[in-house]
Design an enzyme around this catalytic site. Structure first.
Site, PDB file in Angstrom:
ATOM      1  N   TYR A 141       0.799  -1.182  -0.061  1.00  0.00           N
ATOM      2  CA  TYR A 141      -0.144   0.131   0.170  1.00  0.00           C
ATOM      3  C   TYR A 141       1.013   1.260   0.048  1.00  0.00           C
ATOM      4  O   TYR A 141       0.568   2.039  -0.884  1.00  0.00           O
ATOM      5  CB  TYR A 141      -0.930  -0.087   1.182  1.00  0.00           C
ATOM      6  CG  TYR A 141      -1.535   1.338   1.443  1.00  0.00           C
ATOM      7  CD1 TYR A 141      -2.691   1.740   0.376  1.00  0.00           C
ATOM      8  CD2 TYR A 141      -1.205   2.194   2.440  1.00  0.00           C
ATOM      9  CE1 TYR A 141      -3.576   3.070   0.804  1.00  0.00           C
ATOM     10  CE2 TYR A 141      -1.858   3.422   2.648  1.00  0.00           C
ATOM     11  CZ  TYR A 141      -2.912   3.759   1.694  1.00  0.00           C
ATOM     12  OH  TYR A 141      -3.627   4.913   1.851  1.00  0.00           O
TER      13      TYR A 141
HETATM   14  N1  LIG Z   1      -8.722   7.083   5.590  1.00  0.00           N
HETATM   15  C1  LIG Z   1      -7.344   7.127   5.981  1.00  0.00           C
HETATM   16  O1  LIG Z   1      -6.778   7.211   7.213  1.00  0.00           O
HETATM   17  C2  LIG Z   1      -6.006   7.591   4.715  1.00  0.00           C
HETATM   18  C3  LIG Z   1      -4.977   7.890   5.406  1.00  0.00           C
HETATM   19  C4  LIG Z   1      -4.148   7.964   4.375  1.00  0.00           C
HETATM   20  C5  LIG Z   1      -4.451   8.333   2.739  1.00  0.00           C
HETATM   21  N2  LIG Z   1      -5.858   7.870   2.641  1.00  0.00           N
HETATM   22  C6  LIG Z   1      -6.315   7.983   1.136  1.00  0.00           C
HETATM   23  O2  LIG Z   1      -7.334   8.840   1.197  1.00  0.00           O
HETATM   24  C7  LIG Z   1      -7.970   8.360   0.025  1.00  0.00           C
HETATM   25  C8  LIG Z   1      -9.525   7.928   0.520  1.00  0.00           C
HETATM   26  O3  LIG Z   1      -9.494   7.198   1.819  1.00  0.00           O
HETATM   27  P1  LIG Z   1     -10.852   6.629   2.525  1.00  0.00           P
HETATM   28  O4  LIG Z   1     -10.527   6.257   3.885  1.00  0.00           O
HETATM   29  O5  LIG Z   1     -12.003   7.712   2.268  1.00  0.00           O
HETATM   30  O6  LIG Z   1     -11.236   5.351   1.577  1.00  0.00           O
HETATM   31  P2  LIG Z   1     -12.458   4.638   1.136  1.00  0.00           P
HETATM   32  O7  LIG Z   1     -12.471   3.378   0.624  1.00  0.00           O
HETATM   33  O8  LIG Z   1     -13.674   4.956   2.001  1.00  0.00           O
HETATM   34  O9  LIG Z   1     -12.793   5.502  -0.299  1.00  0.00           O
HETATM   35  C9  LIG Z   1     -12.240   5.286  -1.313  1.00  0.00           C
HETATM   36  C10 LIG Z   1     -13.324   5.207  -2.507  1.00  0.00           C
HETATM   37  O10 LIG Z   1     -12.433   4.974  -3.975  1.00  0.00           O
HETATM   38  C11 LIG Z   1     -13.369   4.242  -4.576  1.00  0.00           C
HETATM   39  N3  LIG Z   1     -12.294   3.470  -5.725  1.00  0.00           N
HETATM   40  C12 LIG Z   1     -11.351   2.621  -5.337  1.00  0.00           C
HETATM   41  N4  LIG Z   1     -10.889   2.256  -6.619  1.00  0.00           N
HETATM   42  C13 LIG Z   1     -11.641   3.022  -7.535  1.00  0.00           C
HETATM   43  C14 LIG Z   1     -11.189   2.961  -9.095  1.00  0.00           C
HETATM   44  N5  LIG Z   1     -10.510   2.168  -9.632  1.00  0.00           N
HETATM   45  N6  LIG Z   1     -12.110   3.950  -9.643  1.00  0.00           N
HETATM   46  C15 LIG Z   1     -13.033   4.622  -8.918  1.00  0.00           C
HETATM   47  N7  LIG Z   1     -12.978   4.538  -7.632  1.00  0.00           N
HETATM   48  C16 LIG Z   1     -12.357   3.761  -7.041  1.00  0.00           C
HETATM   49  C17 LIG Z   1     -13.807   3.452  -3.955  1.00  0.00           C
HETATM   50  O11 LIG Z   1     -15.081   2.696  -4.194  1.00  0.00           O
HETATM   51  C18 LIG Z   1     -14.153   3.892  -2.291  1.00  0.00           C
HETATM   52  O12 LIG Z   1     -15.546   4.502  -2.428  1.00  0.00           O
HETATM   53  C19 LIG Z   1      -7.529   7.060  -0.644  1.00  0.00           C
HETATM   54  O13 LIG Z   1      -6.800   7.252  -1.522  1.00  0.00           O
HETATM   55  C20 LIG Z   1      -6.566   6.576   0.535  1.00  0.00           C
HETATM   56  O14 LIG Z   1      -5.685   5.879   0.326  1.00  0.00           O
HETATM   57  C21 LIG Z   1      -6.777   7.647   3.591  1.00  0.00           C
END
Ligand SMILES: NC(=O)c1ccc[n+]([C@@H]2O[C@H](COP(=O)([O-])OP(=O)(O)OC[C@H]3O[C@@H](n4cnc5c(N)ncnc54)[C@H](O)[C@@H]3O)[C@@H](O)[C@H]2O)c1
Length: 329
Positions: A141
């Site tokens: 990741y």
């Molecule tokens: N939540 C955290 O603590 C955190 C920390 C660091 C980084 N991030 C990053 O922030 C972003 C959002 O995180 P989150 O916690 O809201 O995750 P989440 O899984 O709730 O949301 C991600 C969304 O992306 C969509 N998705 C995945 N692959 C896709 C694709 N190929 N095409 C279109 N949509 C797609 C999923 O359906 C999902 O709804 C992510 O990129 C994650 O890596 C999150």
């Protein structure tokens, strides 16, 4: 402004889309929703007039997304644990291939492109990490996120990279620690605790993350700027568990598990750059943020109970099988 939000059905993306719409931006919300996006998030977005367009960034035609002032790219496959083994290919597809295709689609129009990256690229922190520190990704990741950063920087457009630190708050994903712990405390069924709880995180409230992301969409910034988006205080998981127990009046029951692969001992956000260039610092402290997340879990549970009652009423009001025949006979 016309703003594209990818991953708009997700935890952070759904809050972001709503916050942008609330201040009058035209929001094009996209997500691979047909792959099983969170129905509660979709319903909440619909309630505020936002329809999420089904779009898998790894396969769809992305040309329609390039016509925007800003593209806020949050879609992806988060999760350190699940990125090992069988999950590695999906992680690569949704975090790297999808980002490469979206950058490509935006190459001619060059909107402000904000990439959601992660604190996990830093590896272990023994002091607040600054954006110029060397990176040390320790899971597929984390590597996928640093690869996506490289792609974005090399694409050469108006790119801003945000490294989010452990985000929490209402709608937090069910696989995330606070979500599991709060649910465990509320219904008494144990949640796994990976490691001894001594690991520390710059836990950051989702409202603060949304605020930073909206600022990053418009602030005058040199292309390729990297910014940490995290709370400056790092908190031990064990201490956060204590706070959850105190706020709920009962400690979450836990099942001890081996430390998860790729799980770092500490993340710690150095936030001076975001303060200087965005005028942003995380302002929500852990107790306030947890109180708001707990209120959301309680409201979700009440909603589920009401839905069960409605379903029971529907069942009760249906004629029983065989009863019509019995009456007629
Ligand atoms: N939540 C955290 O603590 C955190 C920390 C660091 C980084 N991030 C990053 O922030 C972003 C959002 O995180 P989150 O916690 O809201 O995750 P989440 O899984 O709730 O949301 C991600 C969304 O992306 C969509 N998705 C995945 N692959 C896709 C694709 N190929 N095409 C279109 N949509 C797609 C999923 O359906 C999902 O709804 C992510 O990129 C994650 O890596 C999150």
């Amino acid at each position: 402004m016309r703003v594209v939000v990818t991953g708009a059905a997700g935890f952070i993306g759904s809050h972001l889309a709503q916050a942008l719409a609330a201040v009058g931006h035209e929001v094009l919300a996209v997500d691979a929703r047909s792959r099983g996006a969170c129905p509660a998030n979709l319903a909440e977005l619909a309630r505020t007039g936002i329809t999420v367009t089904d779009c898998d960034l790894a396969t769809a035609d992305l040309a329609p997304l390039a016509d925007a002032d800003a593209v806020l790219h949050l879609a992806g496959r988060p999760g350190v644990r699940t990125s090992f083994g069988a999950g590695a290919a999906d992680t690569e597809r949704d975090n790297v291939t999808a980002t490469a295709r979206l950058l490509d689609a935006c190459a001619a129009t060059r909107p402000r492109f904000v990439l959601a990256s992660s604190s996990s690229v830093y590896g272990d922190a023994d002091r607040p990490c600054t954006e110029d520190d060397p990176i040390d990704p320790r899971s597929p990741y984390a590597r996928s996120k640093s690869d996506a950063e490289d792609l974005a920087r090399r694409a050469g457009g108006d790119v801003v990279i945000l490294r989010y630190f452990s985000v929490y708050g209402p709608r937090q994903r069910p696989d995330m620690a606070f979500h599991r712990f709060i649910e465990a405390a509320l219904d008494g069924s144990p949640a796994p605790l990976y490691g001894d709880g001594g690991q520390s995180r710059s836990f950051t409230f989702v409202g603060d993350v949304v605020d930073a992301t909206i600022r990053a969409a418009t602030a005058p910034l040199p292309a390729g700027t990297i910014l940490n988006v995290g709370h400056p205080v790092t908190v031990r998981l064990r201490d956060a568990l204590d706070r959850i127990g105190t706020l709920l009046g009962t400690p979450p029951p836990l099942v001890p598990k081996d430390p998860a692969p790729g799980d770092v001992t500490r993340t710690w956000a150095g936030t001076a750059r975001a303060a200087t260039v965005l005028g942003w610092t995380a302002t929500t402290d852990l107790d306030e943020g947890l109180t708001r997340q707990i209120a959301w879990h309680e409201q979700q549970r009440r909603e589920k109970d009401r839905e069960k009652d409605r379903e029971k009423d529907r069942q009760d009001s249906r004629p029983r099988q065989g009863s019509e025949g019995a009456d007629r006979g």
